[in-house]
Write an enzyme that holds these catalytic residues in place. Structure first.
Site, mmCIF file in Angstrom:
data_model
loop_
_atom_site.group_PDB
_atom_site.id
_atom_site.type_symbol
_atom_site.label_atom_id
_atom_site.label_comp_id
_atom_site.label_asym_id
_atom_site.label_seq_id
_atom_site.Cartn_x
_atom_site.Cartn_y
_atom_site.Cartn_z
ATOM 1 C CB ALA A 25 0.452 -1.495 -47.592
ATOM 2 N NE ARG A 66 -1.850 5.245 -42.215
ATOM 3 C CZ ARG A 66 -2.809 4.647 -42.456
ATOM 4 N NH1 ARG A 66 -3.167 4.403 -43.726
ATOM 5 N NH2 ARG A 66 -3.150 3.921 -41.559
ATOM 6 C CB CYS A 135 -8.932 -3.864 -43.663
ATOM 7 S SG CYS A 135 -8.311 -1.970 -43.778
ATOM 8 C CG ASP A 204 -0.803 -2.166 -43.596
ATOM 9 O OD1 ASP A 204 -1.689 -2.845 -43.406
ATOM 10 O OD2 ASP A 204 -0.782 -1.082 -44.087
ATOM 11 C CG ASN A 214 -3.865 -6.486 -42.790
ATOM 12 O OD1 ASN A 214 -3.576 -5.427 -43.687
ATOM 13 N ND2 ASN A 214 -5.198 -7.030 -42.690
HETATM 14 C C1 RUB Z 1 -5.187 -1.062 -44.836
HETATM 15 C C2 RUB Z 1 -4.830 -2.252 -44.425
HETATM 16 C C3 RUB Z 1 -4.546 -3.225 -45.824
HETATM 17 C C4 RUB Z 1 -3.408 -3.271 -46.135
HETATM 18 C C5 RUB Z 1 -3.045 -3.771 -47.440
HETATM 19 O O1 RUB Z 1 -5.012 -0.133 -43.837
HETATM 20 O O2 RUB Z 1 -4.614 -2.580 -43.392
HETATM 21 O O3 RUB Z 1 -5.160 -4.303 -45.474
HETATM 22 O O4 RUB Z 1 -2.663 -2.086 -46.409
HETATM 23 O O5 RUB Z 1 -3.769 -3.113 -48.630
HETATM 24 P P1 RUB Z 1 -5.465 1.334 -43.813
HETATM 25 P P2 RUB Z 1 -3.230 -3.242 -50.022
HETATM 26 O O6 RUB Z 1 -6.764 1.548 -44.291
HETATM 27 O O7 RUB Z 1 -5.051 1.873 -42.259
HETATM 28 O O8 RUB Z 1 -4.338 2.080 -44.760
HETATM 29 O O9 RUB Z 1 -3.389 -4.721 -50.469
HETATM 30 O O10 RUB Z 1 -4.284 -2.433 -50.824
HETATM 31 O O11 RUB Z 1 -1.908 -2.831 -50.019
#
Ligand code: RUB
Length: 327
Positions: A25, A66, A135, A204, A214
């Site tokens: 995100a 998205r 993730c 997210d 998330n």
């Molecule tokens: C990524 C996801 C991450 C969050 C937070 O999903 O769920 O946990 O986006 O990430 P996808 P960040 O791989 O489908 O994009 O801390 O890097 O913002």
């Protein structure tokens, strides 16, 4: 789908987000801000109204890539809403300058926020602890990396995160820094939770009532952590809090292609098989120990207060309605 007059670089950024070459995100939000900056810089007309219409169509195009992470519409709104809400520019040149400055300041803020989260979150980790994550979250990786840099020998368990295996990215990032990481299948979480001190995941979107959206599977992990009595933390920048949820708008959960779950050949051989591939899920605030943000560690129940402070009641309303109605 492309929009007339959108620069090639911006089309590329949009397809990188859509096809997940840029993902997570925070990175998505920064890519969105960059796309708006490039669009403004490349604009060559001299009508302010046309420029505003053009920026609005770029904004819509970017936001549609998205649907779940609110970081993207929040970033886009931060960059262009002054043009609409405050009428700050009297010429195309002034308007371009506003967009470029706002995009730069969003990107700089976002990068500083991750550093602050690393600093604050690292205080919650202790030498020898085992942290489970799901993730690939830049916020989570930065916390663990910072704790490790401070000399805390934390061990990490990374879920593989089917169907796209983002857990491998997390594991590799941390292992490259020297952190001891073990990858497990998503379905092994309940079997190994007895060895876990803390769970930390990214977000997210955080809703006004403190629920966390998330990567799919996060809510199951939160349930398992609760059953075992392990702390379940969420690490997120405040621009992933959703002003739209204050007004009752639901968070749209992205549904991705069946081909991510089953190879196309198996799908073709079994035309009667149905595949569901929701990309995110919702963890209720009751399962969240605390949310680690750049402004501090807050209880999930304080999410509305964060939103109120960030946007104020009137501005939240403008964020939802202003850009759409003024163009
Ligand atoms: C990524 C996801 C991450 C969050 C937070 O999903 O769920 O946990 O986006 O990430 P996808 P960040 O791989 O489908 O994009 O801390 O890097 O913002």
């Amino acid at each position: 789908m492309a929009v007339d007059g959108i620069p090639k670089e911006v089309e590329r950024i949009a397809s990188d987000i859509r096809d997940m070459r840029v993902r997570g995100a925070g990175r998505i939000a920064r890519a969105g801000a960059l796309a708006l900056r490039i669009s403004a810089e490349k604009y060559s007309g001299d009508s302010l109204e046309d420029f505003k219409r053009y920026m609005k169509s770029v904004a819509d195009y970017i936001v549609r890539t998205r649907p779940t992470a609110v970081s993207l519409p929040n970033a886009v709104s931060y960059v262009i809403s002054p043009l609409f809400r405050l009428n700050v520019a009297q010429s195309v040149e002034e308007a371009k300058k506003v967009v470029v400055e706002r995009a730069n300041s969003f990107i700089a803020y976002s990068e500083r926020a991750v550093e602050a989260i690393a600093e604050i979150g690292s205080r919650l980790l202790h030498d020898g602890e085992v942290v489970l994550t799901h993730c690939n979250s830049q916020a989570v990786v930065s916390i663990i990396s910072e704790a490790f840099r401070q000399g805390k020998r934390v061990k990490v368990i990374a879920t593989e995160t089917r169907p796209l295996f983002q857990g491998y990215i997390t594991a590799k990032m941390l292992a490259d820094k020297g952190v001891e990481v073990t990858i497990i299948p998503d379905s092994a979480v309940r079997s190994i939770i007895k060895d876990v001190d803390k769970v930390i995941v990214g977000a997210d979107t955080v809703t006004a009532n403190g629920a966390v959206v998330n990567k799919i599977g996060t809510s199951l992990i939160a349930l398992i952590a609760r059953e075992r009595g392990a702390d379940f933390y969420v690490a997120t920048e405040t621009y992933k809090f959703s002003p739209y949820t204050v007004w009752g708008e639901p968070v749209v959960i992205e549904e991705r292609s069946p081909a991510e779950v089953l190879p196309g050949t198996l799908l073709a051989e079994n035309p009667r098989l149905k595949v569901l591939n929701p990309s995110f899920d919702v963890t209720p605030s009751s399962l969240v120990t605390a949310i680690i943000t750049e402004i501090g560690v807050i209880p999930p129940q304080a999410s509305f207060l964060v939103l109120e402070e960030m946007y104020s009641r009137e501005a939240v309303h403008d964020t939802v309605r202003g850009v759409e109605e003024d163009v």
